[in-house]
Structure formats: C-alpha cells, structure tokens
Design a protein around this motif. Structure first.
Motif, short mmCIF file in Angstrom:
data_model
loop_
_atom_site.label_atom_id
_atom_site.label_comp_id
_atom_site.label_asym_id
_atom_site.label_seq_id
_atom_site.Cartn_x
_atom_site.Cartn_y
_atom_site.Cartn_z
N LEU A 1 -1.97 -1.30 -3.40
CA LEU A 1 -3.13 -0.34 -3.09
C LEU A 1 -2.54 1.04 -2.92
CD1 LEU A 1 -5.10 -2.60 -0.35
CD2 LEU A 1 -5.80 -2.07 -2.74
N THR A 2 -3.63 2.07 -3.05
CA THR A 2 -3.36 3.35 -2.79
C THR A 2 -4.33 4.19 -1.51
OG1 THR A 2 -4.75 4.12 -4.55
CG2 THR A 2 -2.31 4.02 -5.10
N TYR A 3 -3.44 4.84 -0.85
CA TYR A 3 -3.95 5.66 0.22
C TYR A 3 -3.91 6.86 0.38
CZ TYR A 3 -5.57 6.41 5.04
OH TYR A 3 -6.30 6.94 6.28
N MET B 1 -13.98 -2.67 1.56
CA MET B 1 -12.86 -2.02 2.38
C MET B 1 -13.62 -1.32 3.60
SD MET B 1 -9.69 -1.47 2.57
CE MET B 1 -8.73 -1.37 0.86
N LEU C 1 0.86 -1.22 -0.07
CA LEU C 1 -0.08 -0.10 0.08
C LEU C 1 1.05 1.21 0.22
CD1 LEU C 1 -3.23 0.68 1.86
CD2 LEU C 1 -1.11 2.23 2.54
N ASP D 1 -7.59 3.59 -3.77
CA ASP D 1 -8.38 2.57 -3.10
C ASP D 1 -9.08 3.22 -1.98
OD1 ASP D 1 -7.80 0.02 -4.42
OD2 ASP D 1 -5.60 1.03 -4.30
#
Ligand SMILES: *Cc1c(COP(=O)(O)O)cnc(C)c1O
Length: 409
Positions: free
Chosen positions: A210-212, A263, A181, A240
């Motif tokens: 994943l991207t935050y 999620m 992530l 995401d």
C-alpha cells in the motif's frame, strides 16, 4: 522527589544545546497579511512582515473563507458539542469530507483535528487492520508520521531519503506474503524537495504494498484543482491513502485522509485519535470547505500561478546575490546559513532592524551544519516587501561576513 528541579533540569538541557524555543508573539491583521504586529516581551509593538508562515496562499484572510465561517457561527454556534460518534457529526463535516474526497478523486475522506493527528492516528491504527504490517518510512518523514509508526508496535523499515534502491532492497528482503505500506511525502517541508511518487508507486505495485502520501505542503498549491503533486502528475489513483492539512494553504485548521470507502470506514471505526475526541467546530469545517472549493476553481489557478512566480522571483534574486539557497523546484526557499549562532543572529537582526519575521530552523529539525532561514513567499507578498527583504538579506549577509557562492557566469 523535587519535581520543579526536574523540570528546570529538562529545560536547562535545551538551553545548553541551544535548542530552547522562544515564540515570537504576532498579531495578524485581516486583509493585510503578511503584515502583522509583533508584540515584544516588554509590551512594545512593531510592525513586521511575515516571511515564514504556512498560510501559503493567503487563504486565511480570503473573504470567501471568512464569510463561510461567520455564516456557520451565526447559524449553528461555536463548537460541535461532541465526538463524531456522539452528536458531533454535522452537515458541515459531511460537506467538508465530500469536498475532500472529490479533491483527491477518492471515494471517501475523514477529517481529524489536525494533519498531525491524521498521520498519527491512521499510521498507528493500520497494523490493527493489517496484522503483521511492515511500514517502510522515508527517513525525513514528518514527526507525526514517525510518531504514528513508532507507537503502532508493528514492524518498520526506514529507507534513506528518496532512495529508491534502498527502498527496493528493504522490500525485497521481507516476506513477499507480508502486508506492506510505504509512507512518504510529496513535498518535504525543510528542503522543499519532491518525493518520487511515480517510482514509489511502481515499487509498491511490484511488491504488492500500500502507499501512504503526506501532501501537507502541496494541497491547495499543486495540481489543476489544488489536489497536490499527485494530482499534478496524474498519480492520485495510484495512492491508497493521501494525507493533507486544512491549516496551511487552505488557511483554516484541521487535517484529513482521503482513501477508499472501506479504508476510511475501517480507520473511522478503529482509530482512537479519530473516535475519542471532539470533532472540529462546524465553522472551521465550513471555512475549510469554502477554501477547498475556491482553490479548485479559476481563483485557485491564478493563486497557484502567482505563488510559483513569487517563489521563482525570490529564488532568482537570492541567487543573484550569491546567497546559498536550496532550489528544489518547489515554493519553499531555504537559505542555508550553516550554523545555529549565525542563523539566530540573522533572524534576530531581521526582526529588530528590518521588521522581517523569519524563524531560524535549527537541529534537530534539520541536520547540524545546515541551519537555515526558511522563506515562504506567497501571492500576498508584494514587490515592495520583496525588495525590502532582498536589501535586508544582502546587508546582513555582509555584516555577518558569511560566504557567498561563486556567481554563475
Ligand atoms: C505541518 C505538517 C503536518 C501537520 O499538519 P497540521 O495540520 O499542522 O497538524 C504534517 N505533515 C507535514 C509534512 C507537516 O509539515
């Protein structure tokens, strides 16, 4: 053990390093913000103009927001009376989460007590959901992300600020099968610079990560409906998890994430920082929802334009005086003074002599040698306030004999 002596030692350390924080006690006046009253320690009062607030659009005093809050208090009372699981989920919370999911084009959203808690609770829970998760974190990420990543016990890699080559290097060095992530921000609060969202999403695709994205300093202010920089750049669907606050441009209080239904369901079910705490008051949820809805519309478009115009005027005028501002194209205007003593002195004199409130920003919030005054112009700062600020800064800069940049031809 002399506990009091230990406390004194701890406080003295901060004094010695010049890092002891003193709070300026102000009382905002509804309808007159950025005007406020400064309550001095000796009990006397002075009118001040706030130039360092994060109520970026003046939504904290918008009648639409205040009316929604009053209505909710009248209808339902003060607090929610419970955690989300035990009697604390109300129609107001559901409405707010629907508003947020829609804002970011996501299936779902989860409201937390603050964006700090949203970052901390989510990032510290993700390794439970994805065993073996490696988090790649921009070195300038906010304390709340650092704290969540630190506490989660999982693997972490820190990449140099906005450095895509470094990020790629780190991604490439890890097991391709490991869950990953990337955590970063859209607008970094101290320099006002933008994160390379598209490029980071490209890397995430390439390495199946994943991207935050923390959009705390962008939600309400960027994008056609105030969805943030990712909305402006047409990239929301590539992220995401989007994190935002309800306490800055939305002018109320609270924080959230927006993501897929799965999620949000998993974080809702596993994050202690979501589960074991009283949900936000219904009136706060109502005010925030009203603010978001307002900023999605025509009123929001106008405020966002006025906001950018104000920031551009301030930057132009400070540049005109040769003052060393950092202009990264956002609404945040950092004026680099360069040492803690002068930064504090400037801030004190602005307040005392000119009734201008701008808090000094020192190490460790910013690197040593880049101590600064961080201005946050807004649509509620009028031309008179702007003139007054410019005059004060011009005079004080000379008074402190600080350097000016070469005037550009
Ligand atoms: C202020 C801030 C937060 C925390 O937001 P709150 O809702 O005030 O807790 C998170 N991230 C960044 C980048 C911030 O500046």
């Amino acid at each position: 053990m002399d506990y009091t002596a230990k406390l004194e030692e701890a406080l003295q350390r901060l004094h010695n390093e010049g890092r002891y924080r003193t709070f300026i006690d102000i009382e905002r006046k509804r309808g007159q913000y950025p005007h406020a009253t400064w309550k001095r320690p000796d009990g006397s009062e002075q009118p001040v103009t706030v130039w360092c607030g994060n109520d970026y659009l003046g939504m904290g005093q918008n009648p639409v927001v205040i009316d929604a809050m009053k209505e909710a208090v009248d209808a339902t009372g003060a607090g929610s009376g419970g955690t989300r699981n035990i009697s604390g989920t109300t129609v107001y919370h559901k409405r707010l989460e629907a508003e947020l999911a829609d804002l970011h084009g996501k299936e779902s959203a989860l409201v937390f007590s603050s964006a700090y808690i949203a970052n901390d609770a989510t990032l510290s829970t993700l390794p439970t959901l994805f065993p073996g998760l490696i988090i790649y974190s921009d070195e300038l990420n906010h304390a709340s992300m650092i704290e969540g990543i630190r506490r989660n016990g999982g693997a972490k890699r820190i990449f140099r600020h906005n450095d895509l080559d470094h990020l790629r290097e780190l991604l490439a060095a890890d097991d391709p099968a490991a869950p990953k992530l990337i955590a970063f921000e859209s607008v970094y609060s101290m320099d006002g610079d933008f994160g390379p969202i598209k490029e980071i999403c490209d890397l995430a695709d390439e390495f199946n990560a994943l991207t935050y994205l923390d959009e705390v300093h962008a939600v309400g202010m960027y994008g056609p409906r105030g969805g943030g920089v990712a909305e402006r750049d047409g990239l929301m669907d590539r992220l995401d998890i989007i994190n935002g606050t309800l306490g800055k441009a939305f002018g109320v209080f609270g924080g959230y994430i927006a993501a897929s239904e799965k999620m949000c369901d998993a974080v809702r079910s596993y994050a202690p920082g979501f589960i074991f705490t009283t949900s936000i008051p219904p009136a706060v949820a109502a005010g925030a929802a009203a603010s978001i809805a307002f900023l999605k519309g025509e009123g929001g478009v106008k405020l966002r334009e006025a906001h950018q115009t104000q920031a551009n005027i301030l930057k132009l005028r400070l540049k005109g005086l040769g003052l060393p501002i950092t202009d990264n194209g956002s609404h945040i205007v950092p004026l680099i003074v360069g040492d803690p003593k002068h930064t504090k002195l400037m801030s004190d004199m602005m307040l005392e002599n000119y009734g201008i409130y701008v808090q000094p920003v020192n190490y460790p919030t910013v690197p040593r040698g880049t101590e600064r005054l961080r201005f946050t112009p807004s649509p509620v700062h009028g031309p008179n306030e702007m003139d007054h600020l410019i005059k004060a800064l011009d005079a004080l800069w000379s008074h402190c004999a600080l350097n000016r940049a070469e005037m550009a031809g």
